[in-house]
Design a protein around this motif. Sequence first.
Motif, PDB file in Angstrom:
ATOM      1  N   LYS A 107       0.827  -1.216   0.000  1.00  0.00           N
ATOM      2  CA  LYS A 107       0.000   0.000   0.000  1.00  0.00           C
ATOM      3  C   LYS A 107       0.860   1.264   0.000  1.00  0.00           C
ATOM      4  O   LYS A 107       0.476   2.286  -0.557  1.00  0.00           O
ATOM      5  N   ILE A 116      -6.639   5.504  -4.082  1.00  0.00           N
ATOM      6  CA  ILE A 116      -7.191   4.982  -2.830  1.00  0.00           C
ATOM      7  C   ILE A 116      -6.234   5.344  -1.707  1.00  0.00           C
ATOM      8  O   ILE A 116      -5.021   5.131  -1.818  1.00  0.00           O
ATOM      9  N   GLU A 117      -6.777   5.884  -0.616  1.00  0.00           N
ATOM     10  CA  GLU A 117      -5.938   6.244   0.524  1.00  0.00           C
ATOM     11  C   GLU A 117      -5.407   4.976   1.202  1.00  0.00           C
ATOM     12  O   GLU A 117      -6.137   3.989   1.339  1.00  0.00           O
ATOM     13  N   ASP A 119      -5.008   4.134   4.228  1.00  0.00           N
ATOM     14  CA  ASP A 119      -5.779   3.683   5.386  1.00  0.00           C
ATOM     15  C   ASP A 119      -7.051   2.941   4.993  1.00  0.00           C
ATOM     16  O   ASP A 119      -7.643   2.244   5.813  1.00  0.00           O
ATOM     17  N   ASP A 120      -7.485   3.102   3.729  1.00  0.00           N
ATOM     18  CA  ASP A 120      -8.699   2.425   3.259  1.00  0.00           C
ATOM     19  C   ASP A 120      -8.370   1.513   2.082  1.00  0.00           C
ATOM     20  O   ASP A 120      -9.197   1.268   1.226  1.00  0.00           O
ATOM     21  N   HIS A 144     -11.054  -0.606  -2.114  1.00  0.00           N
ATOM     22  CA  HIS A 144     -11.393   0.089  -0.870  1.00  0.00           C
ATOM     23  C   HIS A 144     -11.771  -0.934   0.196  1.00  0.00           C
ATOM     24  O   HIS A 144     -12.750  -1.677   0.044  1.00  0.00           O
ATOM     25  N   LEU A 145     -11.022  -0.962   1.282  1.00  0.00           N
ATOM     26  CA  LEU A 145     -11.294  -1.907   2.364  1.00  0.00           C
ATOM     27  C   LEU A 145     -12.689  -1.701   2.934  1.00  0.00           C
ATOM     28  O   LEU A 145     -13.408  -2.678   3.200  1.00  0.00           O
ATOM     29  N   SER A 146     -13.114  -0.459   3.104  1.00  0.00           N
ATOM     30  CA  SER A 146     -14.430  -0.178   3.681  1.00  0.00           C
ATOM     31  C   SER A 146     -15.539  -0.749   2.808  1.00  0.00           C
ATOM     32  O   SER A 146     -16.529  -1.302   3.312  1.00  0.00           O
ATOM     33  N   LYS A 149     -15.553  -4.603   3.084  1.00  0.00           N
ATOM     34  CA  LYS A 149     -16.095  -5.010   4.385  1.00  0.00           C
ATOM     35  C   LYS A 149     -17.616  -4.968   4.374  1.00  0.00           C
ATOM     36  O   LYS A 149     -18.280  -5.841   4.951  1.00  0.00           O
ATOM     37  N   ASN A 150     -18.180  -3.953   3.723  1.00  0.00           N
ATOM     38  CA  ASN A 150     -19.641  -3.879   3.609  1.00  0.00           C
ATOM     39  C   ASN A 150     -20.181  -5.062   2.819  1.00  0.00           C
ATOM     40  O   ASN A 150     -21.216  -5.640   3.164  1.00  0.00           O
TER      41      ASN A 150
END
Length: 312
Positions: A107, A116-117, A119-120, A144-146, A149-150
């Motif tokens: 990353k 993509i940041e 942290d995400d 995107h990790l967020s 996860k959803n």
Amino acid sequence: MLDSLKKLFNKSAPPESFGIAIRQSIGSFCVVNSSTSSKGKPSGINSSTIKEFSGSSSEKVGEWLEELLASGLVSGRGYLVLSSQLFSQVQIDKPDLPEEEIIPALKWLVKDIVPIEPDDMIVDYTDAPVLINGMAKINVVCSHLSLLKNFVSSFKRYHVQLDGIITETVAFANLIPVSDDPILLLCQQPYEDVQILIVVAGKIHFNRYLRGFSEIGGFSQEQLNSGVCDSLSVEIQKSMDYFERQLKQKAISAIKLLLPVNHEQFIIDKLAENTFVPVSTLPLTEPFVQHRNCAASVGGYIENSLAEEDHE
């Protein structure tokens, strides 16, 4: 893709296997019920459901997926297929690090070249099949990790077993018969970006997206004949030249098309006029023959059997 998520999932073996392919506002799914042999391995297909699905309440991907899972149309275990809008892929030099340290470092190595940041960001990679200018390369895939996860939470909420997440590039490659001869595939999910893949012995050696062709399904023969097919021919030739001359690989043996459009055969005929390489449609096997518009979800379903072979 995303092995770090797979540990979240239980590995029991229900008879149904699925692939769900996400697009921008509509997607497709493929659910297959397989009979099993005395050793518990799939031995045939009892029934299948392959279709497109459009959420009625929202065009947001997460809500679309939630509505599909809530409908009860998908069961068993399987894979989610991400469209090009949901991931970024870049190729970089392979870091001179122990294997277990590469993913944590990625990353930070790609943060300035993907939108993509850190942290995400969730990342995975595969080794490039060939050296490029004598250097080992890796293909890095980020999402995107967020968001993922959803997705995972939705599957868990409806007790549908998600075994993993792959890109549409991998799903399309799963549809190509394994051959030691390089095969170029021009493919698309409906109204998504068109992409070119070159696959050898089941491995992706090259892929790139062609911007500006997402609406090709709505073009008339006159429009296709007024520069569109010529432009596709140019992009295909560029990819072949890079693969054969820069990567110094064997010549492309065949060009296959998987374009779920009304004039697919017309496009094949026009492309064939501009190359000496055989051009033809990529056929799907039964029971998927009539579901070319759902091909990415079929490729997601096939990932189930490939994963089982890897574990044997």
